[in-house]
Design a protein around this motif. Structure first.
Motif, PDB file in Angstrom:
ATOM      1  N   SER A  62      56.386   4.145  64.614  1.00  0.00           N
ATOM      2  CA  SER A  62      57.027   3.330  64.546  1.00  0.00           C
ATOM      3  C   SER A  62      56.018   1.778  64.499  1.00  0.00           C
ATOM      4  CB  SER A  62      57.348   1.952  65.505  1.00  0.00           C
ATOM      5  OG  SER A  62      56.866   1.709  66.822  1.00  0.00           O
ATOM      6  N   ALA A  63      54.323   2.765  64.373  1.00  0.00           N
ATOM      7  CA  ALA A  63      53.184   1.771  64.136  1.00  0.00           C
ATOM      8  C   ALA A  63      52.901   1.685  63.090  1.00  0.00           C
ATOM      9  CB  ALA A  63      52.193   3.178  64.051  1.00  0.00           C
ATOM     10  N   ARG A  64      52.092   0.405  62.558  1.00  0.00           N
ATOM     11  CA  ARG A  64      51.704  -0.153  61.496  1.00  0.00           C
ATOM     12  C   ARG A  64      50.397   0.096  61.162  1.00  0.00           C
ATOM     13  NH1 ARG A  64      54.067  -5.675  62.920  1.00  0.00           N
ATOM     14  NH2 ARG A  64      53.526  -4.682  65.054  1.00  0.00           N
ATOM     15  N   ILE A  65      49.556   0.879  60.289  1.00  0.00           N
ATOM     16  CA  ILE A  65      48.307   0.649  60.401  1.00  0.00           C
ATOM     17  C   ILE A  65      47.622   0.807  58.926  1.00  0.00           C
ATOM     18  CG2 ILE A  65      46.616   2.919  59.932  1.00  0.00           C
ATOM     19  CD1 ILE A  65      48.483   5.248  61.654  1.00  0.00           C
ATOM     20  N   VAL A  66      46.272   0.069  58.998  1.00  0.00           N
ATOM     21  CA  VAL A  66      45.847  -0.548  58.639  1.00  0.00           C
ATOM     22  C   VAL A  66      44.671   0.314  58.124  1.00  0.00           C
ATOM     23  CG1 VAL A  66      44.375  -2.388  57.521  1.00  0.00           C
ATOM     24  CG2 VAL A  66      46.715  -2.877  58.827  1.00  0.00           C
ATOM     25  N   VAL A  67      44.473   0.857  57.055  1.00  0.00           N
ATOM     26  CA  VAL A  67      43.650   1.626  56.375  1.00  0.00           C
ATOM     27  C   VAL A  67      42.382   0.826  56.442  1.00  0.00           C
ATOM     28  CG1 VAL A  67      41.884   3.977  55.983  1.00  0.00           C
ATOM     29  CG2 VAL A  67      44.819   4.312  56.701  1.00  0.00           C
ATOM     30  N   LEU A  68      41.080   0.728  56.027  1.00  0.00           N
ATOM     31  CA  LEU A  68      39.564  -0.173  55.999  1.00  0.00           C
ATOM     32  C   LEU A  68      39.238   0.796  55.492  1.00  0.00           C
ATOM     33  CD1 LEU A  68      39.351  -3.743  58.535  1.00  0.00           C
ATOM     34  CD2 LEU A  68      40.495  -2.776  56.581  1.00  0.00           C
ATOM     35  N   ALA A  69      39.064   1.000  53.634  1.00  0.00           N
ATOM     36  CA  ALA A  69      38.000   2.328  52.927  1.00  0.00           C
ATOM     37  C   ALA A  69      36.975   1.516  52.284  1.00  0.00           C
ATOM     38  CB  ALA A  69      38.976   2.864  52.510  1.00  0.00           C
ATOM     39  N   GLY A  70      35.975   2.450  52.561  1.00  0.00           N
ATOM     40  CA  GLY A  70      35.084   1.748  51.676  1.00  0.00           C
ATOM     41  C   GLY A  70      34.693   2.959  50.223  1.00  0.00           C
ATOM     42  N   SER A  71      33.484   2.704  49.617  1.00  0.00           N
ATOM     43  CA  SER A  71      33.653   3.132  48.360  1.00  0.00           C
ATOM     44  C   SER A  71      32.939   4.972  47.829  1.00  0.00           C
ATOM     45  CB  SER A  71      32.787   2.605  47.615  1.00  0.00           C
ATOM     46  OG  SER A  71      33.342   1.623  47.798  1.00  0.00           O
ATOM     47  N   GLY A  72      32.355   4.929  49.403  1.00  0.00           N
ATOM     48  CA  GLY A  72      31.983   6.540  48.674  1.00  0.00           C
ATOM     49  C   GLY A  72      32.433   7.432  50.279  1.00  0.00           C
ATOM     50  N   GLY A  73      31.962   8.767  51.028  1.00  0.00           N
ATOM     51  CA  GLY A  73      32.248   9.243  51.151  1.00  0.00           C
ATOM     52  C   GLY A  73      32.877   9.326  52.726  1.00  0.00           C
ATOM     53  N   ASN A  74      32.619   8.550  53.559  1.00  0.00           N
ATOM     54  CA  ASN A  74      33.500   7.513  54.196  1.00  0.00           C
ATOM     55  C   ASN A  74      34.559   7.538  54.020  1.00  0.00           C
ATOM     56  OD1 ASN A  74      33.741   4.612  57.364  1.00  0.00           O
ATOM     57  ND2 ASN A  74      32.833   7.152  57.382  1.00  0.00           N
ATOM     58  N   GLY A  75      34.702   5.940  52.910  1.00  0.00           N
ATOM     59  CA  GLY A  75      35.775   5.604  52.401  1.00  0.00           C
ATOM     60  C   GLY A  75      37.218   6.721  52.090  1.00  0.00           C
ATOM     61  N   GLY A  76      35.860   8.168  51.727  1.00  0.00           N
ATOM     62  CA  GLY A  76      37.411   9.315  51.173  1.00  0.00           C
ATOM     63  C   GLY A  76      37.991   9.947  52.023  1.00  0.00           C
ATOM     64  N   GLY A  77      37.076   9.709  53.188  1.00  0.00           N
ATOM     65  CA  GLY A  77      38.253  10.510  54.560  1.00  0.00           C
ATOM     66  C   GLY A  77      38.961   9.412  54.944  1.00  0.00           C
ATOM     67  N   GLY A  78      39.739   8.316  55.233  1.00  0.00           N
ATOM     68  CA  GLY A  78      40.164   7.368  55.363  1.00  0.00           C
ATOM     69  C   GLY A  78      40.989   7.153  54.115  1.00  0.00           C
ATOM     70  N   ILE A  79      40.956   7.068  53.250  1.00  0.00           N
ATOM     71  CA  ILE A  79      42.164   7.287  51.917  1.00  0.00           C
ATOM     72  C   ILE A  79      43.124   8.954  52.115  1.00  0.00           C
ATOM     73  CG2 ILE A  79      42.525   7.409  49.998  1.00  0.00           C
ATOM     74  CD1 ILE A  79      39.927   5.648  48.853  1.00  0.00           C
ATOM     75  N   CYS A  80      42.398   9.396  53.095  1.00  0.00           N
ATOM     76  CA  CYS A  80      42.498  10.765  52.737  1.00  0.00           C
ATOM     77  C   CYS A  80      43.904  10.723  54.220  1.00  0.00           C
ATOM     78  CB  CYS A  80      41.943  11.937  52.830  1.00  0.00           C
ATOM     79  SG  CYS A  80      42.310  13.675  53.055  1.00  0.00           S
ATOM     80  N   ALA A  81      43.034  10.612  55.215  1.00  0.00           N
ATOM     81  CA  ALA A  81      43.692  10.187  56.580  1.00  0.00           C
ATOM     82  C   ALA A  81      45.377   9.342  56.237  1.00  0.00           C
ATOM     83  CB  ALA A  81      42.855   9.747  57.244  1.00  0.00           C
ATOM     84  N   ALA A  82      44.991   8.359  55.477  1.00  0.00           N
ATOM     85  CA  ALA A  82      46.066   7.087  54.219  1.00  0.00           C
ATOM     86  C   ALA A  82      47.121   8.013  54.163  1.00  0.00           C
ATOM     87  CB  ALA A  82      45.799   6.487  54.112  1.00  0.00           C
ATOM     88  N   ARG A  83      46.726   9.467  53.699  1.00  0.00           N
ATOM     89  CA  ARG A  83      48.258  10.195  53.117  1.00  0.00           C
ATOM     90  C   ARG A  83      48.416  10.627  53.601  1.00  0.00           C
ATOM     91  NH1 ARG A  83      46.346  14.679  50.770  1.00  0.00           N
ATOM     92  NH2 ARG A  83      44.475  14.372  50.782  1.00  0.00           N
ATOM     93  N   HIS A  84      47.631  11.436  54.390  1.00  0.00           N
ATOM     94  CA  HIS A  84      48.938  12.363  55.697  1.00  0.00           C
ATOM     95  C   HIS A  84      49.562  12.125  56.349  1.00  0.00           C
ATOM     96  CE1 HIS A  84      46.673  15.985  53.929  1.00  0.00           C
ATOM     97  NE2 HIS A  84      45.900  15.532  54.641  1.00  0.00           N
ATOM     98  N   LEU A  85      49.201  10.506  57.014  1.00  0.00           N
ATOM     99  CA  LEU A  85      50.400   9.479  57.868  1.00  0.00           C
ATOM    100  C   LEU A  85      51.187   8.267  56.913  1.00  0.00           C
ATOM    101  CD1 LEU A  85      46.745   7.734  59.033  1.00  0.00           C
ATOM    102  CD2 LEU A  85      48.602   8.872  60.849  1.00  0.00           C
ATOM    103  N   VAL A  86      51.237   8.337  55.526  1.00  0.00           N
ATOM    104  CA  VAL A  86      51.927   8.120  54.761  1.00  0.00           C
ATOM    105  C   VAL A  86      53.242   9.262  54.677  1.00  0.00           C
ATOM    106  CG1 VAL A  86      53.071   7.505  52.638  1.00  0.00           C
ATOM    107  CG2 VAL A  86      51.433   6.127  53.473  1.00  0.00           C
ATOM    108  N   ASN A  87      52.621  10.454  54.104  1.00  0.00           N
ATOM    109  CA  ASN A  87      53.242  11.740  54.097  1.00  0.00           C
ATOM    110  C   ASN A  87      54.055  11.443  55.804  1.00  0.00           C
ATOM    111  OD1 ASN A  87      52.819  12.160  51.770  1.00  0.00           O
ATOM    112  ND2 ASN A  87      51.039  13.984  52.732  1.00  0.00           N
ATOM    113  N   ARG A  88      53.475  11.076  57.088  1.00  0.00           N
ATOM    114  CA  ARG A  88      54.711  11.408  58.200  1.00  0.00           C
ATOM    115  C   ARG A  88      55.369  10.557  58.600  1.00  0.00           C
ATOM    116  NH1 ARG A  88      51.283  14.450  57.197  1.00  0.00           N
ATOM    117  NH2 ARG A  88      51.297  16.894  58.115  1.00  0.00           N
ATOM    118  N   GLY A  89      56.042   9.744  57.328  1.00  0.00           N
ATOM    119  CA  GLY A  89      56.793   8.823  57.121  1.00  0.00           C
ATOM    120  C   GLY A  89      56.123   7.113  58.154  1.00  0.00           C
TER     121      GLY A  89
END
Ligand SMILES: NC(=O)C1=CN([C@@H]2O[C@H](COP(=O)(O)OP(=O)(O)OC[C@H]3O[C@@H](n4cnc5c(N)ncnc54)[C@H](O)[C@@H]3O)[C@@H](O)[C@H]2O)[C@H](O)CC1
Ligand SMILES: [K+]
Length: 243
Positions: A62-89
């Motif tokens: 039931s958690a509400r997660i906010v992912v803050l992403a920059g434009s570089g490699g760090n941001g890319g890792g965050g965007i990837c994690a966001a997808r995997h979390l969404v894929n778990r509902g």
């Protein structure tokens, strides 16, 4: 001040590196040994998603997660994690600081994210977002100076949100080499650093520190002249303590 030393619970010392040394590790992997940047960023993002689930505990569904992403490699890792979390509902809101400046690999991560049911918002509409966990993927070891707008505002929003923060690689705003904070800096409960700990990861700045495996082969570290003993056991991350 002497550089901090990092150890696993099993007493294995993991060599700490500067941002420049980590950039050289990145160069050797991407140009010579592999894995490539796409593969490493995917490994980083998957580990980040799994650690987010672990720190949330039984309330993760039931958690509400906010992912803050920059434009570089760090941001890319965050965007990837966001997808995997969404894929778990899970309810995930992605906020990219400067979407127009995304580097190639983070932009590919965003392309994939857009095929999920995850939400993406702009920094301006962040103020009213309910949040149970903030994932900080704004800046990693690429910090060049005091964080400037809009990243600086996002750092301040995160620190004032009342929600715990999980930082990817380096708390945004922290100098990965010196541990200095030229301006605003994320105050995380947890930091998941990638591949090797950095000399600037001072315990008062990182919260609980974890080291994640992104699939770099030992040969890469040997080429760097690092005395590397494999720190990982059956999982893909290990807690690190600083001495
Ligand atoms: N092998 C590895 O360790 C891997 C690490 N990964 C992640 O990639 C980052 C390093 O990526 P890089 O693109 O070089 O830099 P960052 O993403 O850390 O930062 C650049 C990003 O930040 C912006 N920026 C820099 N200084 C400022 C500032 N003062 N104010 C505002 N914005 C700033 C800059 O404009 C860029 O947008 C590493 O930390 C890991 O997280 C890879 O994912 C895989 C391999
Ligand atoms: K970060």
């Amino acid at each position: 001040m002497s550089s901090p030393r990092f150890f696993t619970d099993a007493g294995i010392e993991v060599p700490a590196v500067t941002a420049a040394q980590m950039r050289e590790v990145d160069r050797i992997t991407t140009e010579e040994t592999g894995p490539n940047l796409f593969q490493m960023m995917e490994n980083a993002g998957r580990n980040l998603a799994l650690l987010a689930l672990a720190v949330l505990g039984e309330v993760w569904t039931s958690a509400r997660i906010v992912v803050l992403a920059g434009s570089g490699g760090n941001g890319g890792g965050g965007i990837c994690a966001a997808r995997h979390l969404v894929n778990r509902g899970i309810s995930v809101t992605l906020c990219i600081a400067e979407p127009g400046d995304l580097d190639e690999v983070p932009a590919f991560q965003r392309k994939i994210f857009r095929s999920t049911s995850g939400r993406e918002i702009t920094p301006t509409s962040l103020t009213v977002e309910p949040v149970d966990l903030v994932v900080d993927a704004l800046i990693g070891y690429g910090l060049r100076s005091a964080p400037r707008s809009p990243v600086s505002e996002l750092i301040r929003w995160a620190n004032g949100s009342g929600a715990p923060i999980l930082a990817l690689d380096i708390p945004s705003g922290l100098d990965a080499t010196t541990g200095g904070t030229p301006g605003d800096c994320i105050q995380p409960h947890w930091t998941m650093t990638l591949a090797l700990p950095k000399t600037g990861l001072l315990p008062q700045r990182t919260g609980q520190l974890f080291l994640a495996d992104i699939g770099i082969p030992e040969q890469t570290y040997r080429r760097m002249g690092l005395s590397y003993v494999n720190p990982f056991t059956k999982g893909f991350w290990v807690p690190l303590t600083c001495r």
